[in-house]
Design an enzyme around this catalytic site. Structure first.
Site, short mmCIF file in Angstrom:
data_model
loop_
_atom_site.label_atom_id
_atom_site.label_comp_id
_atom_site.label_asym_id
_atom_site.label_seq_id
_atom_site.Cartn_x
_atom_site.Cartn_y
_atom_site.Cartn_z
CG ASP A 71 -14.31 -1.95 -6.40
OD1 ASP A 71 -14.65 -1.82 -7.59
OD2 ASP A 71 -14.42 -3.02 -5.79
CB ILE A 72 -16.23 1.17 -9.82
CG1 ILE A 72 -17.25 0.30 -9.07
CG2 ILE A 72 -15.53 0.36 -10.90
CD1 ILE A 72 -18.44 -0.11 -9.93
CE LYS A 106 -2.11 0.32 2.94
NZ LYS A 106 -2.22 -0.55 4.13
CB THR A 150 -17.90 -0.47 -5.32
OG1 THR A 150 -18.64 -1.01 -6.41
CG2 THR A 150 -17.57 -1.58 -4.33
NE ARG A 187 10.45 -1.58 13.64
CZ ARG A 187 9.27 -1.54 13.03
NH1 ARG A 187 8.53 -0.47 13.10
NH2 ARG A 187 8.83 -2.58 12.36
O1 C5P Z 1 5.29 -3.83 12.84
P1 C5P Z 1 5.38 -2.51 12.14
O2 C5P Z 1 5.58 -1.34 13.07
O3 C5P Z 1 6.36 -2.53 10.99
O4 C5P Z 1 3.92 -2.34 11.51
C1 C5P Z 1 3.63 -1.27 10.68
C2 C5P Z 1 2.19 -1.33 10.27
O5 C5P Z 1 1.96 -0.27 9.36
C3 C5P Z 1 1.77 -2.61 9.54
O6 C5P Z 1 0.43 -2.88 9.93
C4 C5P Z 1 1.84 -2.25 8.07
O7 C5P Z 1 0.87 -2.91 7.29
C5 C5P Z 1 1.51 -0.75 8.11
N1 C5P Z 1 2.05 -0.01 6.99
C6 C5P Z 1 3.40 0.09 6.71
N2 C5P Z 1 3.84 0.84 5.65
C7 C5P Z 1 2.96 1.46 4.86
C8 C5P Z 1 1.59 1.37 5.14
C9 C5P Z 1 1.17 0.62 6.22
O8 C5P Z 1 4.22 -0.47 7.42
N3 C5P Z 1 3.40 2.18 3.86
#
Ligand code: C5P
Length: 227
Positions: A65-66, A62, A69, A176
């Site tokens: 920065d400027i 993610k 960079t 999930r």
């Molecule tokens: O364990 P889990 O399935 O929740 O992991 C989700 C991954 O997605 C993590 O690495 C988390 O940092 C990333 N993530 C997120 N929601 C966001 C951006 C990234 O859960 N909006």
């Protein structure tokens, strides 16, 4: 749908735990997400190791920065063979990143609004608008800046797809299976719902990495999506 849309998040504290997950998943997974925790622990050395083992890397840094960079850092990442890199969805950052990527094979994904932010968080940062409005603005800016795709909540995927068009790469975390533990995720959808709503790739972490049999969990999720 992408042949195997799963990107597994290696949210672990060192390279040896990450290697253990990668070896248990074997050929069933080809793309791994390296985020801030593992990057801070094992750095680009581990990223190169994954690429050397024939895996693709989603580097979730993610960048913000400027412009100069961002441009130079993106150019460095592009040289390593990383496949996807996340950057912040602000216009100057996205333009600089597109410049730094040049004609390499690196694909840039803009993070619109973190899914942990709500309207009150935006107001506190001085954005007097809804999350949905800011997401839409940033999607349009990303496409105009030549960004390849977006990271968004599965609950926003349909709207983001409509705005970004068919060629944009959409990646959704917060996914999930029904019945799986949500952890700290608040707004979740099932893998099948996310794909139906236009996601090309799903980032899944704990549901797979903490399963007793991670490879069997991957097979089950793929089956669930195909059904
Ligand atoms: O364990 P889990 O399935 O929740 O992991 C989700 C991954 O997605 C993590 O690495 C988390 O940092 C990333 N993530 C997120 N929601 C966001 C951006 C990234 O859960 N909006």
């Amino acid at each position: 749908m992408t042949e195997n849309p799963l990107i597994i998040a290696l949210d672990v504290e060192d390279a040896s735990q990450a290697r253990d997950i990668v070896s248990r998943l074997g050929g069933s997974i080809s793309i791994y997400k390296v985020g801030m925790e593992l990057y801070a622990a094992a750095g680009m050395e581990f990223v190169r190791e994954l690429i050397g083992a024939g895996k693709q890397v989603f580097l979730d840094m993610k960048f913000y920065d400027i412009g100069e960079t961002v441009k130079r850092a993106v150019a460095q990442v592009a040289r390593t063979g990383v496949r996807f890199l996340t950057i912040h969805g602000s216009r100057a950052v996205m333009r600089a990143a597109a410049d730094g990527r040049g004609d390499s094979g690196l694909r840039l994904l803009a993070v619109t609004v973190l899914t942990s932010f709500d309207r009150a968080d935006l107001a506190q940062m001085g954005y007097p608008c809804d999350v949905a409005e800011l997401v839409s603005l940033r999607v349009n800016n990303a496409m105009a800046a030549g960004i390849d795709g977006l990271v968004c909540s599965p609950l926003e995927a349909a709207r983001v797809r409509a705005l970004a068009g068919p060629a944009a790469i959409l990646v959704t975390p917060g996914v999930r299976s029904a019945g799986a533990g949500k952890g700290d995720q608040k707004r979740v959808a099932t893998p099948a719902e996310a794909i139906r709503d236009g996601a090309n790739y799903l980032v899944i972490g704990r549901q797979v990495t903490r399963a007793a049999d991670p490879a069997a969990e991957v097979a089950r999720i793929l089956q669930e999506i195909r059904a």
